[in-house]
Each structure stands twice: as structure tokens, then as C-alpha cells.
Design an enzyme around this catalytic site. Structure first.
Site, PDB file in Angstrom:
ATOM      1  N   SER A 142      24.861  39.124  65.612  1.00 27.14           N
ATOM      2  CA  SER A 142      26.195  39.212  66.210  1.00 27.14           C
ATOM      3  C   SER A 142      27.235  39.113  65.110  1.00 27.14           C
ATOM      4  O   SER A 142      27.005  38.449  64.084  1.00 27.14           O
ATOM      5  CB  SER A 142      26.416  38.074  67.217  1.00 27.14           C
ATOM      6  OG  SER A 142      27.767  38.003  67.635  1.00 27.14           O
ATOM      7  N   TYR A 155      27.527  28.358  68.417  1.00 25.48           N
ATOM      8  CA  TYR A 155      26.844  29.634  68.662  1.00 25.48           C
ATOM      9  C   TYR A 155      26.882  30.506  67.411  1.00 25.48           C
ATOM     10  O   TYR A 155      25.871  31.092  67.005  1.00 25.48           O
ATOM     11  CB  TYR A 155      27.531  30.350  69.823  1.00 25.48           C
ATOM     12  CG  TYR A 155      27.001  31.737  70.113  1.00 25.48           C
ATOM     13  CD1 TYR A 155      25.817  31.908  70.821  1.00 25.48           C
ATOM     14  CD2 TYR A 155      27.690  32.876  69.682  1.00 25.48           C
ATOM     15  CE1 TYR A 155      25.324  33.182  71.086  1.00 25.48           C
ATOM     16  CE2 TYR A 155      27.209  34.144  69.945  1.00 25.48           C
ATOM     17  CZ  TYR A 155      26.026  34.295  70.656  1.00 25.48           C
ATOM     18  OH  TYR A 155      25.548  35.551  70.909  1.00 25.48           O
TER      19      TYR A 155
END
Length: 249
Positions: A142, A155
């Protein structure tokens, strides 16, 4: 092994209910893949659509939080479907930074899935692909891990670790016939982000899947989705930290 037409024949999806993962698998089946293994917690995964497209579908129980089971799962998948042409770990927990701030145990538990689970299953899959002498591990990283933001730093830090792991694993597999594709999507609109305000340059699961299939065809090693995020983060990496901290949440 790719079939006579050059298409992927066998696919293993780890996280068998993932929107992105299923979108990738569907595209590969439409292009000729005939054996699919969906590994999902509780062995509950949607199979009917893939079967209607002509795929032979196997469903296995998979728990990302139990790394001691991962090596055996990879071998079971290969026993069911044969050589694994494409392996897609597509599991994870988005979580909330506010929750993590209040509950460090929850933060550690989710990082164990988002990073540790991928390390365990990635190494097990890599060993299998190396033994086969072919196959691709698709790692869904990501942009959140390219430069970690305060809004989601737990995260993001897990994704940063995953991205580094994937690059190192790709180098370790070089020359073996097996390879790794690192995929760096931006904000993905879907179930996981429902209720959140989409970020600039947001994408859908379908767009990520299209980019992954293109990378499998063209043998790209790193994929940004959308592609223009590569340039955007080339600039963002250079921002001084005081400016980076001031970016909107």
C-alpha cells in the site's frame, strides 16, 4: 505452469473473501485459469461465480493469525490443485488509529496479521514456488507504507514492513524461476473503507485487479495503482517532516 496458451492455470487466494483478491482471480479464470484454491477463515468463500466460469474450485480453512499452520496449508493447496502459478495473499485488518491509541493490545494483534501473517505465508509460498521453479507471489502492499502518516501509522508501519519484506524476498528468489510482484494501491473504495472519505487518486478493487493482471502479463515487479501515484510519492518522500505532519488526516 502456464498452459499451452500462455495463461495462468492455477491460482491460490489467501483471504478467500477479499474484494481485490476475488477480482484478480475472476480475471485470471476468464483468461484461462482452471484450478483455483480459495483459503478463507472458516472455509467460507464464494465459489459459484468461479465455477460458472469453468474453474475447478477448492476451499481450505485459513487463519492468518496462526502462522504455525501456514506451511501445511501451502502444501495442501498444491496437493489439491498441482503447481501454484499465482499465489495472492489478500488478507488484512485496516483498523482505526484511535482504537489502537486506546488499546495497544489490539494494535499488536492486527500488526501480527498485517505483517507477521504475510511474512509466514509468504515464506512458505516462496519455498513452494522455488521448488517448482516457477510461479508468482503477488504482495498487496500500500502507499500507506511508502511514507507512514500520523493518521494511520500503526497500519502504515505494518505495510512498510510488508513492502520491505516483499522486496527482499524478490531479491532472494532471483534466478530461481519464481518471482514477486509488489502492488502499491492508493485508497481502495470498497467494504474495508466503507464510511471513510476517499482520498485523492482513489481506486476500486477492479482497477487494482486490472493492474495486477497486466503486471503478470508484462512481468513488472512493482505496480502503483493508479500509476501516477509513483510520481506523487516521489515528491511526498522529499517533504520535510513538519510539512508532512500538517497533511490532512
Amino acid at each position: 505452469m502456464r498452459n499451452a496458451l500462455g495463461s495462468v492455470d492455477t491460482v491460490l487466494l489467501l483471504g478467500g473473501r477479499s474484494e481485490i483478491g476475488l477480482a484478480i482471480v475472476e480475471r485470471l479464470v476468464r483468461r484461462g485459469a482452471r484450478r483455483v484454491v480459495l483459503a478463507a477463515r472458516g472455509a467460507i468463500a464464494p465459489v459459484e461465480d468461479l465455477e460458472r466460469l469453468g474453474a475447478e474450485v477448492h476451499v481450505l480453512d485459513f487463519d492468518a493469525a496462526r502462522p504455525e499452520t501456514h506451511a501445511a496449508l501451502i502444501e495442501e493447496a498444491a496437493a489439491k490443485a498441482g503447481d501454484l502459478d499465482v499465489v495472492i495473499p489478500a488478507f488484512g485488518v485496516l483498523g482505526s488509529q484511535a482504537v489502537y491509541d486506546a488499546d495497544p493490545v489490539a494494535a499488536a494483534r492486527d500488526v501480527a496479521v498485517n505483517f507477521g501473517g504475510h511474512v509466514s505465508i509468504g515464506l512458505a509460498a516462496a519455498r513452494r514456488l522455488r521448488e517448482q521453479g516457477h510461479g508468482t507471489l503477488v504482495v498487496l502492499s500500500s502507499v500507506a507504507g511508502v511514507r507512514v502518516r500520523k493518521a494511520n501509522f500503526v497500519y502504515g508501519s505494518a505495510k512498510a514492513g510488508l513492502d520491505g519484506f516483499a522486496q527482499g524476498l524478490a531479491d532472494a528468489l532471483h534466478g530461481s524461476g519464481a518471482r514477486v510482484v509488489v502492488v502499491r494501491p492508493g485508497f481502495v473504495i470498497g467494504r474495508m473503507t466503507r464510511g471513510m472519505t476517499p482520498a485523492p487518486m482513489s481506486v476500486t478493487a477492479a482497477e487494482v485487479a486490472d493492474a495486477v493482471v497486466d503486471a503478470l502479463d508484462t512481468r513488472k515487479v512493482t505496480v502503483w495503482v493508479p500509476a501516477r501515484l509513483r510520481l506523487a510519492f516521489a515528491v511526498m518522500r522529499l517533504l520535510p517532516r513538519p510539512l508532512w505532519r500538517r497533511l490532512p488526516r
